[in-house]
Enzyme design. Structure first.
Site, PDB file in Angstrom:
ATOM      1  CB  SER A   1      -0.947  -0.042   1.208  1.00 36.97           C
ATOM      2  OG  SER A   1      -1.929   0.953   1.137  1.00 36.97           O
TER       3      SER A   1
ATOM      4  CG  ASP B   1      -6.576  -3.703  -3.332  1.00 30.02           C
ATOM      5  OD1 ASP B   1      -7.404  -2.846  -2.971  1.00 30.02           O
ATOM      6  OD2 ASP B   1      -5.338  -3.556  -3.200  1.00 30.02           O
TER       7      ASP B   1
ATOM      8  CG  HIS C   1      -5.642  -2.360   0.252  1.00 27.80           C
ATOM      9  ND1 HIS C   1      -4.828  -2.148  -0.840  1.00 27.80           N
ATOM     10  CD2 HIS C   1      -5.112  -1.628   1.267  1.00 27.80           C
ATOM     11  CE1 HIS C   1      -3.842  -1.322  -0.502  1.00 27.80           C
ATOM     12  NE2 HIS C   1      -3.992  -0.992   0.768  1.00 27.80           N
TER      13      HIS C   1
END
Length: 385
Positions: free
Chosen positions: A160, A325, A358
Site C-alpha cells: 500500500s 482489492d 486490499h
C-alpha cells in the site's frame, strides 16, 4: 536486537524485540519548505547485518502501521503487523536478511510527529506539525541507513503506502537499492481515493473534541471522529465478497421486529475496529498521513510521464496486486508494470486471486502470495553475498 525463548515465542518468530531510537539534532527541511529543528526516528531491526552489509532490507509501513513489524514487545501478546511475512524461515527470512523497520516522521508511535514536543515551543506540535511527503520519508530513511552504515539495501519492501515508498526509493536513490517490492500499491492516488481520505479527515476535524487540532493540550481525544475514519477505511480495505463470507447477514443482538436495538455482526466488528484504533492513533497524524497519500504522484517531477520517472532506476522490481482489492485495484499495479516495461526495466508481476481485498498483503493467506513473494526473496538473497 531480538531475543527468542522457545517456551515463550513461536520458533518462526524473531521473538522479543526492543525498539531503538535515532536522533538528529540538525534541521530537516521538508519538501514543503517547512523546517523541523531536529527529528527522531523509532525503529526496529530483525536478524543480523552481514560483514559486507549487503543483506539489509528496508520494510516501509502503510498508513496506520509503525516500526513494530515483527516479533513481540515485552508484556504484549500481539505480534508486529507483518508477523506473517518476517521471521526465521518466513518470506522475509531473518536468517538471511537484516530487516530495518522505521516509524515514519509524522507518525504517532515515537518518531517526530504531531504528538511529539516541538523544542521551539515546549508544547506538542499538534495540528501545527508541517505536512510531510513520501519524499521526506524516504530522505529520513536514507539518513537512518547512513547511521546504520548501510550504503545499499538489498531490497526496499512495502504494501500500500509502503509500496509507494519502495517505488520512490528506486527513483530517487537508484544506487542504494537492489530490488523494489511494491504490493497492493499505486503510482498516484485516484480521485476516488482522495475522496475517501477527505471524508475520513472531515469526520475527525468536525469532532467537537478535535478542537482545531489542539485536543492534546485540552486532554481530550476526538474518539468519535477517529472511529468513523477507521470504520470507513476498514471497509475499503476489505472486499464485499470477503465481508459477506465472514459476516453475512448474521445478527449479533436484537431481531428484525423493529423493537429494541439491532446490531449485525459486521456492525459490531466495525465498531470494535474503530474503538480500538481511536485508542492508539493520533488524530493529527491521521490527517497528515492521509494527505501524504493524496500528494503522492510519481509522475510529478517527470512531465507527467510515469515511464520517464523510472528512467534512472537500476533495481529489479516485484509488483503484486490482489484480484479483490478495489482500494488499489490490479489496474493500478498494471500501470506501474506497463511503465517499467516501457522504460526497459526488469520486473516480475502477478495478480493474486483472493477474496481478502486490499489487506491481503498482511495475511498468511492466500498461499500463492507468499510462495511467489518467497521465491522472489530467494532471488534477492542470492545477491547478498
Amino acid at each position: 536486537m531480538a531475543t527468542t525463548r522457545e517456551a515463550e515465542y513461536p520458533q518462526d518468530s524473531v521473538g522479543r524485540v526492543v525498539p531503538q531510537r535515532a536522533v538528529w539534532d540538525v534541521p530537516f527541511v521538508l519538501k514543503s519548505g517547512s523546517r523541523l529543528p531536529g527529528y527522531e526516528l523509532v525503529y526496529e531491526t530483525y536478524g543480523e547485518l552481514n560483514r559486507s552489509k549487503s543483506n539489509a532490507v528496508l520494510v516501509c509501513h502503510a498508513l496506520s502501521g509503525n516500526h513494530h513489524a515483527a516479533g513481540y514487545h515485552a508484556g504484549e501478546t500481539r505480534p508486529g503487523w507483518w508477523e506473517t511475512a518476517i521471521g526465521p524461515g518466513k518470506t522475509i527470512d531473518t536468517n538471511r536478511f537484516f530487516v530495518v523497520s522505521p516509524n515514519n516522521i509524522g507518525g504517532c508511535h515515537g518518531s517526530t510527529g504531531p504528538n511529539a514536543i516541538n523544542p521551539e515551543t515546549g508544547k506538542a506540535w499538534g495540528a501545527e506539525f508541517p505536512q510531510v511527503t513520501v519524499e521526506d520519508w524516504v530522505a529520513s530513511q536514507a539518513a537512518l541507513a547512513d547511521l546504520l552504515g548501510i550504503e545499499r539495501f538489498a531490497a526496499v519492501i512495502g504494501g500500500s503506502l509502503g509500496g509507494m515508498q519502495a517505488l520512490y526509493w528506486a527513483i530517487e536513490y537508484p544506487d542504494r537499492i537492489g530490488h523494489a517490492v511494491a504490493i497492493a500499491s499505486a503510482p498516484w492516488l485516484s480521485a476516488q481515493n482522495i475522496a475517501f481520505n477527505e471524508i475520513a479527515r472531515h469526520a475527525i476535524q468536525t469532532d467537537p473534541d478535535y478542537l482545531d487540532g489542539g485536543f492534546l493540550e485540552a486532554g481530550k481525544i476526538p474518539e468519535r471522529g477517529l472511529m468513523l475514519a477507521r470504520m470507513l477505511g476498514h471497509v475499503t480495505y476489505l472486499s464485499g465478497f470477503g465481508l459477506g463470507q465472514r459476516f453475512g447477514r448474521e445478527i449479533r443482538r436484537g431481531d428484525l421486529s423493529g423493537r429494541g436495538s439491532l446490531e449485525f455482526e459486521v456492525e459490531s466488528y466495525l465498531h470494535y475496529q474503530g474503538r480500538n484504533f481511536a485508542g492508539k492513533f493520533d488524530a493529527n497524524s491521521y490527517v497528515n498521513i492521509t494527505r501524504v497519500l493524496d500528494l503522492f504522484d510519481l509522475r510529478a517531477k517527470h512531465g507527467g510521464e510515469l515511464a520517464h520517472a523510472f528512467k534512472d532506476a537500476t533495481c529489479h522490481f516485484l509488483i503484486l496486486a490482489f484480484s479483490s482489492d478495489w482500494r488499489f485495484s490490479p489496474e493500478r499495479s498494471k500501470e506501474i508494470v506497463d511503465a517499467l516495461v516501457a522504460a526497459n526495466k526488469g520486473v516480475v508481476s502477478a495478480v493474486i486471486e483472493t477474496e481478502h481485498g486490499h489487506d491481503a498483503f498482511l495475511l498468511q493467506e492466500p498461499a500463492a502470495y507468499h510462495r511467489l513473494f518467497r521465491a522472489y526473496m530467494d532471488r534477492v538473497a542470492l545477491g547478498c553475498g
